[in-house]
Design an enzyme around this catalytic site. Structure first.
Site, short mmCIF file in Angstrom:
data_model
loop_
_atom_site.label_atom_id
_atom_site.label_comp_id
_atom_site.label_asym_id
_atom_site.label_seq_id
_atom_site.Cartn_x
_atom_site.Cartn_y
_atom_site.Cartn_z
N GLU A 124 0.84 -1.20 0.00
CA GLU A 124 0.00 0.00 0.00
C GLU A 124 0.87 1.25 0.00
O GLU A 124 2.08 1.16 0.27
CB GLU A 124 -0.90 -0.01 1.24
CG GLU A 124 -1.88 -1.18 1.26
CD GLU A 124 -2.84 -1.14 2.44
OE1 GLU A 124 -3.71 -2.02 2.50
OE2 GLU A 124 -2.71 -0.22 3.28
N GLU A 360 9.54 -8.04 -3.47
CA GLU A 360 9.50 -9.31 -2.71
C GLU A 360 10.22 -9.18 -1.36
O GLU A 360 10.78 -10.14 -0.84
CB GLU A 360 10.11 -10.47 -3.52
CG GLU A 360 9.51 -10.69 -4.89
CD GLU A 360 8.12 -11.29 -4.84
OE1 GLU A 360 7.54 -11.33 -3.75
OE2 GLU A 360 7.63 -11.70 -5.90
#
Length: 379
Positions: A124, A360
């Site tokens: 986010e 990641e």
């Protein structure tokens, strides 16, 4: 570690696909910011849309070591598209592992063929490395959940059909998070503009915006409150695959450098005859082989469920993405001014590989994971 005949054939098939369908168009797609969905579906015809899925759902039922061989080979043609295929497979694997039979049979056959593409919606605007701090909310309303919030840096967004979305259904922290499968055409779901990025231009990256988006309770993936476990379960494999994409891109760059030094002359002799440049090539090859060895070790640990798999995956991600970027950057340097020209393709590889050190889980977070395990073992 010795590969089987089947694994060598698998790697060769992926490399041939990359050479025929990806590499010839990679620069053009990068410059045009074109997402070649038709080419992705050709890859799916070879089993690359459901690498880890069971065969009865259209998958290839491969292991993690098999997977890193595939993604490294694909990345020799285009790291950006290889990375997207990895993300798509990560989403499919999450649905396969945590979905009920109805969810698995509804989504996975079409994901295996890449008729439906997948996106992973975790990050986010204000929750990156601290994923447990996400603020997107999912409120239960009868037989539905209502989602509100914004997801940032979502690969495939706007084109993908299937989104695994992490949202808060409970209190603060990881235990208050749940996972949902959200279709693209759900009312209340919209997308921001395609981000203008340094690299990865052959795949779209956009915000996914939820404004009163209603999904049925059957869209819940796993039990309520188990979303953080769902999210984290995918990351070990995702880190291995992005490591493989870094090595594939770097391998292509190194090959370009070897050819350039063999063909170009300066001061009356081939550049390849200069010992200082020979030493640099030797170091680049050694670094890539060391990184590949660690990656295969980590993939084997994940395949066999070793308790060190998460730590080894973090090690591989940190080392392989740093090494891949450095080797590609050195290859550009060895080309001199030509390496800076877009037509040679090296600057694209460097730009594509740079983000692998961030996504990641940043490489700084990888160090936290590694050291935390070490300190736990010492206490």
């Amino acid at each position: 570690m010795r590969l089987t005949d089947e694994q060598r054939a698998l790697r060769e098939t992926a490399a041939e696909f990359a050479a025929e369908h990806l590499a010839p168009h990679a620069i053009e797609w990068d410059q045009a910011k074109h997402f070649p969905v038709d080419v992705l579906r050709k890859a799916a015809q070879l089993g690359m849309g459901g690498v880890y899925l069971p065969e009865d759902l259209g998958g290839s039922a491969l292991g993690r070591l098999d997977g890193v061989l595939v993604f490294e080979a694909l990345a020799t043609g285009c790291p950006s598209l290889a990375a997207y295929i990895s993300i798509h497979n990560m989403v499919a694997t999450m649905i396969d592992r945590f979905g009920d039979d109805a969810q698995r049979h509804r989504y996975l056959p079409r994901m295996s063929t890449m008729d439906d593409l997948g996106s992973y919606c975790l990050t986010e605007p204000d929750a990156g490395s601290d994923a447990a701090a996400l603020s997107t909310r999912a409120r239960r309303d009868g037989d539905e959940y209502v989602l509100d919030g914004v997801k940032q840096f979502i690969s495939g967004a706007g084109t993908s059909d299937v989104h695994v979305v992490l949202a808060r259904t409970g209190g603060p922290g990881a235990r208050g998070i749940s996972a949902f499968i959200v279709d693209r055409d759900t009312p209340g779901v919209s997308f921001g503009p395609n981000e203008i990025k340094m690299g990865w231009n052959a795949q779209p990256t956009r915000q996914v915006i939820f404004e009163g988006a209603r999904v049925p309770a059957s869209a819940l993936l796993g039990g309520e409150g188990s979303g953080f476990r769902v999210a984290m379960s995918a990351l070990d494999g995702g880190r291995l695959n992005i490591s493989a994409c870094s090595l594939g891109g770097a391998e292509a760059a190194l090959g370009m450098a070897v050819r350039h030094l063999s063909e170009r002359s300066a001061f009356g002799e081939k550049l390849s005859e200069k010992q200082a440049l020979q030493f640099r090539l030797a170091d680049m090859r050694t670094d890539l082989e060391a990184a590949r060895t660690l990656l295969w070790r980590a993939a084997d640990a994940l395949d066999h469920g070793e308790d060190t798999a998460t730590q080894l995956s973090a090690m591989a991600k940190r080392f392989c993405t740093d090494t891949g970027f450095e080797v590609a950057n050195q290859a550009l340097q060895l080309h001199g001014g030509y390496g800076y020209l877009a037509e040679y393709g090296l600057e694209k590889i460097v730009r594509d590989l740079r983000v692998h050190q961030i996504l990641e889980g940043t490489n700084e977070i990888m160090r936290v994971i590694i050291s935390r395990r070490m300190l736990q073992e010492a206490s």
